[in-house]
Design a protein around this motif. Structure first.
Motif, PDB file in Angstrom:
ATOM      1  N   CYS A  29      13.680   8.608  -3.516  1.00  6.07           N
ATOM      2  CA  CYS A  29      12.319   8.937  -3.095  1.00  6.07           C
ATOM      3  C   CYS A  29      11.532   7.634  -3.036  1.00  6.07           C
ATOM      4  O   CYS A  29      11.462   6.909  -4.034  1.00  6.07           O
ATOM      5  N   THR A  30      11.004   7.334  -1.878  1.00 10.87           N
ATOM      6  CA  THR A  30      10.192   6.131  -1.703  1.00 10.87           C
ATOM      7  C   THR A  30       8.746   6.551  -1.497  1.00 10.87           C
ATOM      8  O   THR A  30       8.426   7.237  -0.522  1.00 10.87           O
ATOM      9  N   ILE A  31       7.901   6.159  -2.423  1.00 10.84           N
ATOM     10  CA  ILE A  31       6.472   6.471  -2.303  1.00 10.84           C
ATOM     11  C   ILE A  31       5.753   5.219  -1.816  1.00 10.84           C
ATOM     12  O   ILE A  31       5.857   4.153  -2.439  1.00 10.84           O
ATOM     13  N   THR A  32       5.073   5.343  -0.719  1.00 10.74           N
ATOM     14  CA  THR A  32       4.364   4.210  -0.123  1.00 10.74           C
ATOM     15  C   THR A  32       2.872   4.518  -0.095  1.00 10.74           C
ATOM     16  O   THR A  32       2.477   5.635   0.248  1.00 10.74           O
ATOM     17  N   THR A  78       0.352   4.752   1.657  1.00 13.19           N
ATOM     18  CA  THR A  78      -0.158   4.887   3.013  1.00 13.19           C
ATOM     19  C   THR A  78      -0.466   6.345   3.302  1.00 13.19           C
ATOM     20  O   THR A  78       0.250   7.213   2.783  1.00 13.19           O
ATOM     21  N   THR A 127      -4.800   7.512   0.942  1.00 15.35           N
ATOM     22  CA  THR A 127      -3.910   8.419   0.218  1.00 15.35           C
ATOM     23  C   THR A 127      -4.298   8.536  -1.252  1.00 15.35           C
ATOM     24  O   THR A 127      -4.744   7.554  -1.870  1.00 15.35           O
ATOM     25  N   ALA A 158      -1.941   9.703  -3.244  1.00 12.49           N
ATOM     26  CA  ALA A 158      -0.628   9.643  -3.893  1.00 12.49           C
ATOM     27  C   ALA A 158      -0.478   8.375  -4.722  1.00 12.49           C
ATOM     28  O   ALA A 158       0.342   8.310  -5.636  1.00 12.49           O
ATOM     29  N   VAL A 207       4.641  13.929  -5.065  1.00 13.36           N
ATOM     30  CA  VAL A 207       4.684  13.894  -3.593  1.00 13.36           C
ATOM     31  C   VAL A 207       6.116  13.824  -3.085  1.00 13.36           C
ATOM     32  O   VAL A 207       6.363  14.018  -1.890  1.00 13.36           O
ATOM     33  N   CYS A 208       7.055  13.539  -3.975  1.00 16.41           N
ATOM     34  CA  CYS A 208       8.457  13.507  -3.548  1.00 16.41           C
ATOM     35  C   CYS A 208       8.872  14.907  -3.134  1.00 16.41           C
ATOM     36  O   CYS A 208       8.630  15.872  -3.853  1.00 16.41           O
ATOM     37  N   SER A 209       9.473  15.010  -1.976  1.00 15.87           N
ATOM     38  CA  SER A 209       9.910  16.308  -1.472  1.00 15.87           C
ATOM     39  C   SER A 209      11.319  16.184  -0.903  1.00 15.87           C
ATOM     40  O   SER A 209      11.515  15.421   0.038  1.00 15.87           O
ATOM     41  N   ARG A 240       7.373  -2.119  -6.131  1.00 17.44           N
ATOM     42  CA  ARG A 240       7.312  -3.198  -5.156  1.00 17.44           C
ATOM     43  C   ARG A 240       5.857  -3.500  -4.827  1.00 17.44           C
ATOM     44  O   ARG A 240       5.105  -2.632  -4.368  1.00 17.44           O
ATOM     45  N   VAL A 279       0.873  -1.139   6.519  1.00 23.15           N
ATOM     46  CA  VAL A 279       2.024  -0.429   5.963  1.00 23.15           C
ATOM     47  C   VAL A 279       3.067  -1.389   5.383  1.00 23.15           C
ATOM     48  O   VAL A 279       3.638  -1.138   4.315  1.00 23.15           O
ATOM     49  N   VAL A 301      10.192   2.866  -5.495  1.00 29.22           N
ATOM     50  CA  VAL A 301      11.468   3.365  -4.977  1.00 29.22           C
ATOM     51  C   VAL A 301      12.291   3.896  -6.151  1.00 29.22           C
ATOM     52  O   VAL A 301      12.624   3.154  -7.074  1.00 29.22           O
TER      53      VAL A 301
END
Lengths: 123, 238
Positions: free
Chosen positions: B42-45, B47, B51, B53, B94-96, B111, B224, B231
């Motif tokens: 799961c990559t949370i960004t 954006t 957001t 998140a 928010v990971c789905s 990161r 972005v 990650v």
């Protein structure tokens, strides 16, 4: 009994034997599959680094690193799902392991959360 | 040969043929063993820039009652009364699909995109925050870890990396920094053994005589390719 009649009887008996045989086969297979479990062999259980490579705000490819040599020669399949659409790609892991970049068939827009599925098949 | 014998032989032949079919089917059902290694990430960004998140802000000692949650940069600083700390939180929900509590977290990496590099190599430490905070109200004075310098102590950090232009420093140039591993923290958040209040990042030695600052991109920049990311790579337990 005429020869024709005899042939018909033979065919019927043969067919009956085949049907009974097939049913027995299915029962046997079902019992066998449900009776035991086995661990699927894996080339690694280590943490793999996953890096999205972006092009104009989209994920064009994914670089997977920290692959051990034991995974060398395997095929890495990657699927990225951004919650709206998904796309896949695959590439061979170098013989000595390391990292491999998988280009997606269709670049995926970056969203707040993307799911990436990684599957190493082989070696 | 009598007719009865012929019939019996014919019937026997039919049954044997059927058995032949049975044998063939069983052979076809045999499984082939194959190596198979499944991982999920799961990559949370952070954006878009608006957001919720991801929450990020900077606490500045020099302006202790001001909130900087709307800035486009995050800064970690060590200096004389001008120390700065970054607070950062990613919403794992928010990971789905959701990361199951039973998942085994193999690797989690924070990161951050460094846009300005200090001239000296500085060690930055990550500490899991233990109380709630709000991006739009956090200040130096009300931050969860308090205003005492070098607190919490270095020994309680759960992640670390260093930045600076000198040769030998881990991250010497602008770009995403390496080394922000937070696997143990994420494992605790996922398993429910700790609450996810994010992290605080501070210089390992606050209060240096010469001010040293590392600047990172905040989500508010809206670029972005420079946004904070988390990650998480895990495997599901059947």
């Amino acid at each position: 009994m005429s020869t024709l009649r005899r042939i018909v009887v033979v065919i019927l008996i043969t067919a009956a034997g085949a049907v009974v045989g097939a049913a027995a086969s299915l029962n046997f297979a079902s019992g066998s599959l449900g009776a035991a479990t086995t661990a699927t062999p894996r080339c690694t259980t280590a943490g793999l680094s996953v890096l999205q490579n972006l092009t104009a705000g989209t994920v064009a490819s994914v670089t997977v690193g920290a692959l051990p040599a034991a995974c060398g020669g395997a095929t890495l399949q990657v699927t990225v799902n951004n919650g709206v659409t998904n796309s896949s790609g695959s590439a061979a892991v170098p013989g000595g392991g390391g990292s491999v970049t998988v280009t997606l068939a269709v670049a995926q827009a970056v969203t707040a959360a993307e799911q990436t599925d990684l599957v190493l098949v082989g070696p | 040969m009598s007719r009865q014998l012929l019939r019996a032989l014919t019937a026997a032949a039919g049954i044997l043929l059927g058995v032949g079919v049975v044998t063939g089917s069983a052979a076809n059902l045999s499984l082939t063993s194959q190596n198979f290694t499944p991982y999920r990430t799961c990559t949370i960004t952070a954006t878009p820039a608006t957001t919720t998140a991801v929450s990020d802000t900077t606490a500045r000692q020099g302006t202790p009652t001001t909130n900087f949650g709307a800035l486009t940069t995050l800064t970690v600083s060590s200096g004389n009364a001008v120390n700065q700390r970054v607070y950062l939180r990613f919403d794992l929900t928010v990971c789905s699909p959701a990361i199951p509590a039973s998942a085994i977290v193999r690797l989690a990496t924070l990161r951050l995109y460094m846009s300005a590099v200090p001239a000296a190599c500085r060690t930055l430490n990550l500490f899991p925050v233990t109380a709630a905070w709000v991006e739009t109200t956090l200040t130096w004075n009300n931050q969860p870890f308090g205003t005492t310098l070098n607190n919490p102590p270095t020994g309680s950090r759960t992640g670390t990396f260093n930045v600076g232009t000198p040769v030998g420093c881990q991250n010497q140039a602008a770009g995403y920094v390496a080394g922000g591993t937070v696997t143990a923290d994420i494992a605790n958040f996922v398993a429910g053994t700790a609450t996810n209040f994010g992290w605080m990042i501070r210089d390992d030695t606050e209060g240096s005589a010469t001010t040293r600052t590392a600047t990172f991109t905040a989500k508010e920049l809206g670029t972005v390719a420079q946004e904070p990311q988390l990650v998480i790579t895990y495997v599901r337990v059947p």
